[in-house]
Write a protein that holds these residues in place. Structure first.
Motif, PDB file in Angstrom:
ATOM      1  N   GLU A  21       0.841  -1.213   0.000  1.00 23.79           N
ATOM      2  CA  GLU A  21       0.000   0.000   0.000  1.00 23.79           C
ATOM      3  C   GLU A  21       0.873   1.260   0.000  1.00 23.79           C
ATOM      4  OE1 GLU A  21      -3.529   0.008   2.060  1.00 23.79           O
ATOM      5  OE2 GLU A  21      -3.882   2.071   1.386  1.00 23.79           O
ATOM      6  N   GLY A  24       2.454   1.606  -3.464  1.00 33.00           N
ATOM      7  CA  GLY A  24       1.480   1.619  -4.573  1.00 33.00           C
ATOM      8  C   GLY A  24       1.564   0.452  -5.524  1.00 33.00           C
ATOM      9  N   THR A  26       0.743  -4.155  -5.761  1.00 39.28           N
ATOM     10  CA  THR A  26      -0.049  -5.219  -5.141  1.00 39.28           C
ATOM     11  C   THR A  26       0.845  -6.043  -4.205  1.00 39.28           C
ATOM     12  OG1 THR A  26       0.424  -6.729  -6.945  1.00 39.28           O
ATOM     13  CG2 THR A  26      -1.579  -5.419  -7.141  1.00 39.28           C
ATOM     14  N   GLN A  28       1.142  -9.161  -4.258  1.00 38.75           N
ATOM     15  CA  GLN A  28       1.804 -10.181  -5.073  1.00 38.75           C
ATOM     16  C   GLN A  28       3.148  -9.685  -5.608  1.00 38.75           C
ATOM     17  OE1 GLN A  28       0.703 -13.403  -5.293  1.00 38.75           O
ATOM     18  NE2 GLN A  28       2.740 -13.651  -6.194  1.00 38.75           N
ATOM     19  N   THR A  29       3.211  -8.387  -5.923  1.00 33.88           N
ATOM     20  CA  THR A  29       4.468  -7.824  -6.421  1.00 33.88           C
ATOM     21  C   THR A  29       5.531  -7.832  -5.322  1.00 33.88           C
ATOM     22  OG1 THR A  29       3.323  -6.483  -8.043  1.00 33.88           O
ATOM     23  CG2 THR A  29       5.504  -5.724  -7.443  1.00 33.88           C
ATOM     24  N   SER A  32       6.766 -11.356  -5.022  1.00 35.26           N
ATOM     25  CA  SER A  32       7.678 -11.683  -6.130  1.00 35.26           C
ATOM     26  C   SER A  32       9.037 -11.021  -5.953  1.00 35.26           C
ATOM     27  CB  SER A  32       7.060 -11.256  -7.466  1.00 35.26           C
ATOM     28  OG  SER A  32       5.919 -12.011  -7.724  1.00 35.26           O
ATOM     29  N   TYR A  38      10.920 -11.172  -9.548  1.00 35.18           N
ATOM     30  CA  TYR A  38      10.629  -9.991 -10.364  1.00 35.18           C
ATOM     31  C   TYR A  38      11.603  -8.869 -10.019  1.00 35.18           C
ATOM     32  CZ  TYR A  38       8.218  -5.844 -12.027  1.00 35.18           C
ATOM     33  OH  TYR A  38       7.926  -4.660 -12.643  1.00 35.18           O
ATOM     34  N   ASN A  39      12.116  -8.198 -11.049  1.00 32.63           N
ATOM     35  CA  ASN A  39      13.025  -7.068 -10.840  1.00 32.63           C
ATOM     36  C   ASN A  39      12.239  -5.758 -10.847  1.00 32.63           C
ATOM     37  OD1 ASN A  39      15.202  -8.785 -10.733  1.00 32.63           O
ATOM     38  ND2 ASN A  39      15.686  -8.561 -12.901  1.00 32.63           N
ATOM     39  N   ALA A  40      12.394  -4.996  -9.788  1.00 29.86           N
ATOM     40  CA  ALA A  40      11.637  -3.739  -9.669  1.00 29.86           C
ATOM     41  C   ALA A  40      12.124  -2.698 -10.672  1.00 29.86           C
ATOM     42  CB  ALA A  40      11.785  -3.182  -8.262  1.00 29.86           C
ATOM     43  N   SER A  41      11.218  -1.796 -11.040  1.00 27.50           N
ATOM     44  CA  SER A  41      11.616  -0.670 -11.896  1.00 27.50           C
ATOM     45  C   SER A  41      12.410   0.313 -11.039  1.00 27.50           C
ATOM     46  CB  SER A  41      10.370   0.013 -12.457  1.00 27.50           C
ATOM     47  OG  SER A  41       9.706   0.703 -11.414  1.00 27.50           O
ATOM     48  N   LEU A  44      10.073   2.135  -8.601  1.00 30.46           N
ATOM     49  CA  LEU A  44       9.684   1.320  -7.442  1.00 30.46           C
ATOM     50  C   LEU A  44      10.872   1.139  -6.490  1.00 30.46           C
ATOM     51  CD1 LEU A  44       7.556  -0.319  -5.950  1.00 30.46           C
ATOM     52  CD2 LEU A  44       8.080  -2.257  -7.427  1.00 30.46           C
TER      53      LEU A  44
END
Lengths: 69, 159
Positions: A21, A24, A26, A28-29, A32, A38-41, A44
């Protein structure tokens, strides 16, 4: 990419939902990211660094060999 | 909300609510198109205006009904999201989530490859059937290639 998100989150007693939250995304992200699936931007990564009041390098463990550098 | 197409980030609930209102309007248009399609099919069947088979008329009516129902369901989903603040926020976060955007982009690229392979197979098989199918597929492939080239050019200037 390996991260220290889980470690930092637990140290600050924050749940995955609360972290999701705050930055900003989910839940699930966050899961991950913690599992290195998953690689964050860059945006993020900055948000996470701001949330934990640290640097991006402290959160994300960059593996030179994995990236062929 | 799983299964939604996530392709763009929305920074505020207000911006996302505007998008939902647009989607609600578009879904009503789908209902209208569906009803028109169904009405044309039923009218032609009743008056015997089209010399097409029962099967084709059934397909036409089925598409019309499906489109109208889909539009109606989409409309109620959009309205329920607009009216409920917590639902709106959850939907915005889900749709703006960068991982979901990455998943959608990857899924679309895989689907595109499958679509092109399927079109090639139909193209080859259609040589034994009708020339119209070959022309239609050729037009679709040409449209796809042109759209890809033009959008790549536009995006290369934007990024």
């Amino acid at each position: 990419m390996d991260t220290r998100i889980r470690e930092l989150r637990k140290a600050q007693k924050v749940t995955q939902d609360e972290l999701a939250e705050a930055v900003g995304v989910t839940r699930q992200t966050i899961i991950s990211l913690e599992n290195g699936k998953y690689n964050a931007s860059l945006i993020l990564a900055h948000k996470l660094a701001q949330f934990f009041q640290t640097t991006i390098e402290e959160i994300f463990i960059f593996n030179m060999e994995e990236e062929n550098l | 909300m799983s299964g939604n197409f996530c392709l763009k980030k929305y920074s505020s609930d207000k911006e996302y609510a505007k998008l939902m209102k647009k989607r609600a309007a578009i879904s009503l248009l789908l209902v209208v198109f569906g009803i028109v399609t169904l009405a044309i099919s039923l009218y032609c069947r009743h008056k015997g205006l089209l010399s097409i088979s029962d099967f084709r008329q059934g397909v036409f009516a089925g598409i019309g009904t499906g489109l109208a129902l889909f539009g109606l369901i989409l409309f109620f989903i959009c309205i329920s999201i607009i009216k409920n603040e917590s639902k709106l926020k959850a939907a915005r976060i889900y749709e703006s989530d960068e991982r979901n955007i990455a998943i959608t982009t990857e899924s679309i690229s895989i689907a595109t490859v499958v679509l092109l392979i399927s079109m090639y197979v139909v193209f080859v098989l259609s040589i034994f059937m009708e020339i119209d199918i070959i022309i239609a597929i050729a037009i679709f492939v040409l449209l796809f290639v042109l759209t890809t080239i033009i959008s790549a050019k536009i995006n290369s200037h934007r990024m």
